[in-house]
Design a protein around this motif. Sequence first.
Motif, short mmCIF file in Angstrom:
data_model
loop_
_atom_site.label_atom_id
_atom_site.label_comp_id
_atom_site.label_asym_id
_atom_site.label_seq_id
_atom_site.Cartn_x
_atom_site.Cartn_y
_atom_site.Cartn_z
N SER A 91 0.86 -1.18 0.00
CA SER A 91 0.00 0.00 0.00
C SER A 91 0.90 1.24 0.00
CB SER A 91 -0.89 -0.03 1.23
OG SER A 91 -1.68 1.12 1.23
N HIS A 92 0.81 2.01 -1.06
CA HIS A 92 1.70 3.17 -1.20
C HIS A 92 0.89 4.42 -0.91
CE1 HIS A 92 4.35 0.46 -3.50
NE2 HIS A 92 3.22 -0.01 -3.92
N GLN A 93 1.49 5.40 -0.35
CA GLN A 93 0.76 6.63 -0.05
C GLN A 93 1.38 7.80 -0.81
OE1 GLN A 93 -2.14 6.58 1.31
NE2 GLN A 93 -1.88 4.40 1.63
N ARG A 94 1.62 7.62 -2.08
CA ARG A 94 2.24 8.71 -2.82
C ARG A 94 1.27 9.18 -3.88
NH1 ARG A 94 8.19 6.16 -3.41
NH2 ARG A 94 9.08 8.07 -2.63
N GLU A 95 1.14 10.51 -3.97
CA GLU A 95 0.13 11.08 -4.85
C GLU A 95 0.59 11.00 -6.31
OE1 GLU A 95 -3.31 12.20 -5.78
OE2 GLU A 95 -3.00 12.62 -3.66
N ILE A 96 -0.21 10.32 -7.11
CA ILE A 96 0.09 10.22 -8.55
C ILE A 96 -1.07 10.88 -9.29
CG2 ILE A 96 0.50 8.68 -10.49
CD1 ILE A 96 1.48 6.60 -8.51
N LEU A 97 -0.73 11.82 -10.15
CA LEU A 97 -1.75 12.54 -10.90
C LEU A 97 -1.68 12.12 -12.36
CD1 LEU A 97 -3.84 14.71 -10.28
CD2 LEU A 97 -2.10 16.44 -10.74
N ILE A 98 -2.81 11.71 -12.89
CA ILE A 98 -2.85 11.29 -14.30
C ILE A 98 -3.65 12.33 -15.07
CG2 ILE A 98 -3.62 9.48 -15.90
CD1 ILE A 98 -3.31 7.47 -13.59
N LEU A 99 -3.03 12.96 -16.04
CA LEU A 99 -3.71 13.99 -16.83
C LEU A 99 -4.26 13.34 -18.10
CD1 LEU A 99 -1.06 16.88 -16.60
CD2 LEU A 99 -2.80 16.18 -14.93
N GLY A 100 -5.60 13.30 -18.21
CA GLY A 100 -6.21 12.71 -19.40
C GLY A 100 -6.83 11.36 -19.07
N GLY A 101 -8.11 11.21 -19.42
CA GLY A 101 -8.83 9.97 -19.11
C GLY A 101 -9.27 9.24 -20.36
N MET B 77 -15.68 2.63 -10.41
CA MET B 77 -16.08 1.35 -9.78
C MET B 77 -14.92 0.75 -8.99
SD MET B 77 -18.59 -0.20 -12.75
CE MET B 77 -17.92 -1.80 -12.70
N GLN B 78 -13.71 1.08 -9.39
CA GLN B 78 -12.54 0.53 -8.68
C GLN B 78 -11.98 1.55 -7.67
OE1 GLN B 78 -9.95 -2.12 -10.59
NE2 GLN B 78 -11.28 -2.43 -12.34
N GLY B 79 -12.77 2.55 -7.37
CA GLY B 79 -12.42 3.48 -6.29
C GLY B 79 -11.34 4.49 -6.67
N ILE B 80 -11.15 4.74 -7.96
CA ILE B 80 -10.13 5.73 -8.37
C ILE B 80 -10.79 7.10 -8.50
CG2 ILE B 80 -8.54 6.38 -10.24
CD1 ILE B 80 -8.21 3.27 -10.66
N HIS B 81 -10.12 8.09 -7.94
CA HIS B 81 -10.67 9.44 -7.90
C HIS B 81 -10.55 10.09 -9.29
CE1 HIS B 81 -10.32 13.73 -6.08
NE2 HIS B 81 -11.54 13.45 -6.44
N VAL B 82 -11.68 10.49 -9.87
CA VAL B 82 -11.65 11.16 -11.18
C VAL B 82 -12.20 12.57 -11.02
CG1 VAL B 82 -12.49 11.12 -13.58
CG2 VAL B 82 -12.01 8.97 -12.39
N ILE B 83 -11.44 13.56 -11.45
CA ILE B 83 -11.92 14.95 -11.44
C ILE B 83 -12.25 15.35 -12.88
CG2 ILE B 83 -11.28 17.38 -11.01
CD1 ILE B 83 -9.40 16.40 -8.81
N GLN B 84 -13.47 15.78 -13.11
CA GLN B 84 -13.83 16.29 -14.44
C GLN B 84 -13.38 17.74 -14.49
OE1 GLN B 84 -15.00 14.68 -17.00
NE2 GLN B 84 -15.48 12.73 -15.98
N GLY B 85 -12.45 18.05 -15.32
CA GLY B 85 -11.99 19.42 -15.40
C GLY B 85 -10.91 19.57 -16.45
N ARG B 86 -10.61 20.82 -16.77
CA ARG B 86 -9.60 21.08 -17.79
C ARG B 86 -8.28 21.46 -17.12
NH1 ARG B 86 -8.69 21.78 -22.75
NH2 ARG B 86 -7.09 23.22 -23.44
N VAL B 87 -7.21 20.77 -17.48
CA VAL B 87 -5.88 21.12 -16.96
C VAL B 87 -5.47 22.42 -17.64
CG1 VAL B 87 -3.45 20.43 -16.88
CG2 VAL B 87 -5.26 18.72 -16.59
N ALA C 11 -1.16 11.90 -20.05
CA ALA C 11 -1.96 11.03 -20.93
C ALA C 11 -3.02 11.84 -21.65
CB ALA C 11 -2.58 9.90 -20.10
N ARG C 12 -2.70 13.11 -21.99
CA ARG C 12 -3.70 13.96 -22.65
C ARG C 12 -3.70 13.76 -24.16
NH1 ARG C 12 -2.52 19.79 -20.30
NH2 ARG C 12 -0.50 18.87 -19.78
N GLY C 13 -3.18 12.63 -24.61
CA GLY C 13 -3.23 12.32 -26.04
C GLY C 13 -2.45 13.32 -26.87
N ARG C 14 -2.93 13.56 -28.07
CA ARG C 14 -2.24 14.50 -28.96
C ARG C 14 -2.29 15.93 -28.42
NH1 ARG C 14 -1.07 13.05 -34.43
NH2 ARG C 14 -1.58 10.89 -34.87
#
Length: 452
Positions: free
Chosen positions: A3-13, A105-115, A146-149
């Motif tokens: 169990s890791h407690q490090r904040e990972i931010l993924i840009l782009g869904g 469904m797998q408990g991952i936090h998703v924020i709808q917003g524009r970076v 992961a914001r694609g092109r």
Amino acid sequence: MLSHQREILILGGGPSGAAVALGLKKLGYQQITVVTEARPFKAMEGISERVVDGLKGAGFKHALENLPAPSARFVTWSGESNQANTERLIDRVAFDNALMVDLAMQGIHVIQGRVESVHSADFGHEVSVDSCGQSLLLNAEFLVEARGRAAPSAKLKRLRGAETISLLQYWQGAEQERCSAVQSFENGWAWLAADEKGRRYLQLTFDVGSTNLPEKSKLVEFCNEKLKSLSQAQPFLDNAEPTGELHARTSTPILCEEAVGDNWIRVGDAAMSVDPLSGNGIFQTLSSSLQAPAVINTLLAKPERSRLAQQFHQLRITELFYRFARIGRDFYKMEQQWPEQPFWKQRSDWPDNKPIHQQVDLASMEVCQRPVVNAGFIELVEVVTTSDQPLGIWHLSGIALAPVVKAYRASSGLNDLKLRLDGLGMSSEQQQFVLGWLRQQGASFDSSADHH
Ligand SMILES: Cc1cc2nc3c(=O)[nH]c(=O)nc-3n(C[C@H](O)[C@H](O)[C@H](O)COP(=O)(O)OP(=O)(O)OC[C@H]3O[C@@H](n4cnc5c(N)ncnc54)[C@H](O)[C@@H]3O)c2cc1C
């Protein structure tokens, strides 16, 4: 599980950000946040069964349950028509939403917003986001781009193929069976799709440099003239009307030659985007994203192996890019009607003239150390490299290959080799399998003669 407690931010869904999020969750990471906004245009895309396998492998369930069945694909290429293939036509807005449902469904936090902006330093990243008019400032130790092109890349070293643009129009007609069609023409190619609600997606791809594209207000007319001249387009135009605005998508192949650092990584189209002709975009995206969690895990938990993990990611990305670029090149080569036209000429010998698969060559087979994914980390192990597999093969059907090749090289003939394989604890079935593989590589066995 760790169990890791490090904040990972993924840009782009899109598929890449979502696959990395699920992979990190499987490795025990809890502090994962995905920030994404819905893509700003409608699109239909075609996927093969390999993508279905990739989605299963990544752990998607909801997205898989909502995939449409395969539908007919009609092709006219180099003057010849066939309808041998099928593909699954996905509505990208619905598909991307389904990916986000899987994450939730797998408990991952998703924020709808524009970076809006990203400030990165050695100790972490600060990302400002506009979420429904509200400004958020997010901090992360590790950033996944992961914001694609749309991911900013101007400052990074990149390799670009011929500049290419795809012009997408939406038409509405009567209800019909889902289907798609591809057709080449003198200065590009068309991809056309229709769903059962009568929505039609008409996409024309051109070379930017050599096509005399008209000004914006005349683009629709320009595209319609072209569509009317294509036999495959007729069923998509019949009893249908244009709806909505034309949308232009860049489809230039781009390889990002700096796709990973100590506390960031680029995945999917942000790392490499391929020509849409090969229809492999989502497949290559998933391929690069399935191994990224192990790279991230190594960078965070075993920083002494950072170089190795970075080298692994960059090599895989580069290898995938060239493989798909060559697949695209060979499709372009198959079109023989206009070899001198700039569109076809530029694309039929790029990125090089190497075959997709190299000839087997026993002399080039080597046992050497290469990075691989093992138990969630990147590790240096002994693998077998061949002319066709320069990154190395570690296991084949669960059998470690390096000891087999060493045994082959040390043995004096078939019987001696079998004794050595016995010594490796291999069953007779496994021995038959590896002997078959060695034969495919050009090995010949003579029970009396030395095979070196
Ligand atoms: C013209 C064209 C046709 C194609 N056709 C096919 C096809 O038929 N089959 C196929 O397999 N592939 C196709 N592709 C390729 C496919 O679209 C991509 O390879 C794939 O979507 C890449 O996935 P990704 O997750 O890396 O990026 P994307 O799917 O692009 O996902 C990126 C996500 O990030 C979001 N985002 C972007 N900027 C921001 C921001 N500032 N803030 C927040 N979120 C943001 C986007 O809205 C999107 O949701 C096509 C590509 C093109 C250009």
